[in-house]
Design a protein around this motif. Sequence first.
Motif, PDB file in Angstrom:
ATOM      1  N   UNK A  84      -1.873  10.570   1.885  1.00 41.32           N
ATOM      2  CA  UNK A  84      -2.104   9.271   1.248  1.00 41.32           C
ATOM      3  C   UNK A  84      -3.329   8.581   1.844  1.00 41.32           C
ATOM      4  N   UNK A  85      -3.481   8.677   3.158  1.00 41.04           N
ATOM      5  CA  UNK A  85      -4.665   8.102   3.798  1.00 41.04           C
ATOM      6  C   UNK A  85      -5.938   8.726   3.233  1.00 41.04           C
ATOM      7  N   UNK A  86      -5.929  10.036   3.061  1.00 44.35           N
ATOM      8  CA  UNK A  86      -7.110  10.722   2.532  1.00 44.35           C
ATOM      9  C   UNK A  86      -7.468  10.213   1.141  1.00 44.35           C
ATOM     10  N   UNK A  87      -6.456   9.958   0.319  1.00 43.38           N
ATOM     11  CA  UNK A  87      -6.710   9.407  -1.010  1.00 43.38           C
ATOM     12  C   UNK A  87      -7.233   7.977  -0.908  1.00 43.38           C
ATOM     13  N   UNK A  88      -6.634   7.185  -0.034  1.00 46.62           N
ATOM     14  CA  UNK A  88      -7.022   5.788   0.143  1.00 46.62           C
ATOM     15  C   UNK A  88      -8.454   5.671   0.660  1.00 46.62           C
ATOM     16  N   UNK A  89      -8.831   6.581   1.549  1.00 48.01           N
ATOM     17  CA  UNK A  89     -10.133   6.507   2.191  1.00 48.01           C
ATOM     18  C   UNK A  89     -11.273   6.957   1.273  1.00 48.01           C
ATOM     19  N   UNK A  90     -10.948   7.719   0.242  1.00 51.23           N
ATOM     20  CA  UNK A  90     -11.978   8.270  -0.648  1.00 51.23           C
ATOM     21  C   UNK A  90     -12.862   7.160  -1.228  1.00 51.23           C
ATOM     22  N   UNK A 130      13.632   2.732  -3.754  1.00 53.14           N
ATOM     23  CA  UNK A 130      14.782   3.424  -4.344  1.00 53.14           C
ATOM     24  C   UNK A 130      14.576   4.931  -4.435  1.00 53.14           C
ATOM     25  N   UNK A 131      13.516   5.455  -3.844  1.00 49.17           N
ATOM     26  CA  UNK A 131      13.271   6.907  -3.844  1.00 49.17           C
ATOM     27  C   UNK A 131      14.406   7.618  -3.124  1.00 49.17           C
ATOM     28  N   UNK A 132      14.707   8.819  -3.556  1.00 52.72           N
ATOM     29  CA  UNK A 132      15.854   9.536  -3.006  1.00 52.72           C
ATOM     30  C   UNK A 132      15.485  10.888  -2.382  1.00 52.72           C
ATOM     31  N   UNK A 133      14.207  11.206  -2.305  1.00 49.09           N
ATOM     32  CA  UNK A 133      13.788  12.467  -1.691  1.00 49.09           C
ATOM     33  C   UNK A 133      12.353  12.309  -1.202  1.00 49.09           C
ATOM     34  N   UNK A 134      11.900  13.172  -0.285  1.00 49.60           N
ATOM     35  CA  UNK A 134      10.499  13.119   0.146  1.00 49.60           C
ATOM     36  C   UNK A 134       9.527  13.259  -1.021  1.00 49.60           C
ATOM     37  N   UNK A 135       9.887  14.084  -2.012  1.00 50.41           N
ATOM     38  CA  UNK A 135       9.025  14.233  -3.187  1.00 50.41           C
ATOM     39  C   UNK A 135       8.900  12.912  -3.936  1.00 50.41           C
ATOM     40  N   UNK A 136      10.050  12.242  -4.118  1.00 46.02           N
ATOM     41  CA  UNK A 136      10.030  10.940  -4.801  1.00 46.02           C
ATOM     42  C   UNK A 136       9.181   9.938  -4.028  1.00 46.02           C
ATOM     43  N   UNK A 137       9.342   9.923  -2.706  1.00 52.67           N
ATOM     44  CA  UNK A 137       8.557   9.010  -1.883  1.00 52.67           C
ATOM     45  C   UNK A 137       7.066   9.245  -2.072  1.00 52.67           C
ATOM     46  N   UNK A 138       6.660  10.517  -1.959  1.00 52.49           N
ATOM     47  CA  UNK A 138       5.243  10.853  -2.099  1.00 52.49           C
ATOM     48  C   UNK A 138       4.728  10.472  -3.484  1.00 52.49           C
ATOM     49  N   UNK A 139       5.547  10.711  -4.504  1.00 50.45           N
ATOM     50  CA  UNK A 139       5.135  10.422  -5.882  1.00 50.45           C
ATOM     51  C   UNK A 139       4.925   8.916  -6.084  1.00 50.45           C
ATOM     52  N   UNK A 140       5.896   8.116  -5.666  1.00 48.83           N
ATOM     53  CA  UNK A 140       5.798   6.674  -5.885  1.00 48.83           C
ATOM     54  C   UNK A 140       4.764   6.037  -4.955  1.00 48.83           C
ATOM     55  N   UNK A 141       4.614   6.570  -3.755  1.00 45.92           N
ATOM     56  CA  UNK A 141       3.613   6.035  -2.843  1.00 45.92           C
ATOM     57  C   UNK A 141       2.206   6.290  -3.353  1.00 45.92           C
ATOM     58  N   UNK A 142       2.036   7.344  -4.094  1.00 42.61           N
ATOM     59  CA  UNK A 142       0.706   7.614  -4.661  1.00 42.61           C
ATOM     60  C   UNK A 142       0.266   6.447  -5.542  1.00 42.61           C
ATOM     61  N   UNK A 144       1.324   3.366  -5.268  1.00 42.83           N
ATOM     62  CA  UNK A 144       1.105   2.214  -4.388  1.00 42.83           C
ATOM     63  C   UNK A 144      -0.292   2.257  -3.790  1.00 42.83           C
ATOM     64  N   UNK A 145      -0.688   3.426  -3.301  1.00 46.50           N
ATOM     65  CA  UNK A 145      -2.001   3.553  -2.663  1.00 46.50           C
ATOM     66  C   UNK A 145      -3.122   3.405  -3.687  1.00 46.50           C
ATOM     67  N   UNK A 146      -2.902   3.857  -4.910  1.00 43.70           N
ATOM     68  CA  UNK A 146      -3.902   3.657  -5.954  1.00 43.70           C
ATOM     69  C   UNK A 146      -4.109   2.171  -6.208  1.00 43.70           C
ATOM     70  N   UNK A 147      -3.027   1.391  -6.120  1.00 50.58           N
ATOM     71  CA  UNK A 147      -3.146  -0.059  -6.274  1.00 50.58           C
ATOM     72  C   UNK A 147      -3.996  -0.635  -5.144  1.00 50.58           C
ATOM     73  N   UNK A 148      -3.677  -0.290  -3.909  1.00 46.08           N
ATOM     74  CA  UNK A 148      -4.429  -0.806  -2.761  1.00 46.08           C
ATOM     75  C   UNK A 148      -5.882  -0.353  -2.792  1.00 46.08           C
ATOM     76  N   UNK A 149      -6.107   0.843  -3.285  1.00 48.34           N
ATOM     77  CA  UNK A 149      -7.456   1.400  -3.348  1.00 48.34           C
ATOM     78  C   UNK A 149      -8.327   0.667  -4.366  1.00 48.34           C
ATOM     79  N   UNK A 150      -7.697   0.116  -5.400  1.00 47.63           N
ATOM     80  CA  UNK A 150      -8.464  -0.549  -6.458  1.00 47.63           C
ATOM     81  C   UNK A 150      -9.142  -1.828  -5.966  1.00 47.63           C
TER      82      UNK A 150
END
Length: 208
Positions: A84-90, A130-142, A144-150
Amino acid sequence: MTKTKETRADQVYTYTSSKLKMLWDNHDTGYVKGMLATLRRGIGRKPGDLPELWGILFDRIPTELLGKNAISYAEWAVYIALTLYAMHQQSNDQCMNEKNVSLGMAMAKFAETDEDKQRRVIQSLHLVATARSPYDLAYHFRSVIQILKSKPTGLDYSILAKELYVVIYNMASGNDSAAVATRWGRDFYRYIYEYGSDKDKGDNNDGQ
């Protein structure tokens, strides 16, 4: 004096901090630029899926954080945070790893007094909470980070990794993860209130 042993969560924090420091200290080198690009390709995958990432993920990682027969909670937490940091830093010249800025605070700094942005942010935080798995967390956090990156808004990724570890551990153990999610919401509304209060004070000063 006996040194207090670090918890696994604290080890995740310390290890992630060391990786982030290395990435930023060398961010203008071709090596790190390539590494960040590879980390971005790792979003949506599992730790270890891309052999090119083994070095950044596992080099000097404490033995206690390593998985045995499966991916450990710590490996997941570090992996999600770094990708996520790598995406945010781009395309950002300033460091997006901002010390002591929690997820809730970062989202509040993004939204400030804009009610439409606040609604958008709250919806994203609800999905993460409300995520229920690491995959869900990564998916929804993506998202979130796109919002912060904007609107380039920093976030402490070491704190995030530590919190992700706790959340993923609780998911797997059947424990309640509400404490972490509540902290995100608490930080969000506290910052919104304080920012709005400070702004009102400034508006009411009339230059006096």
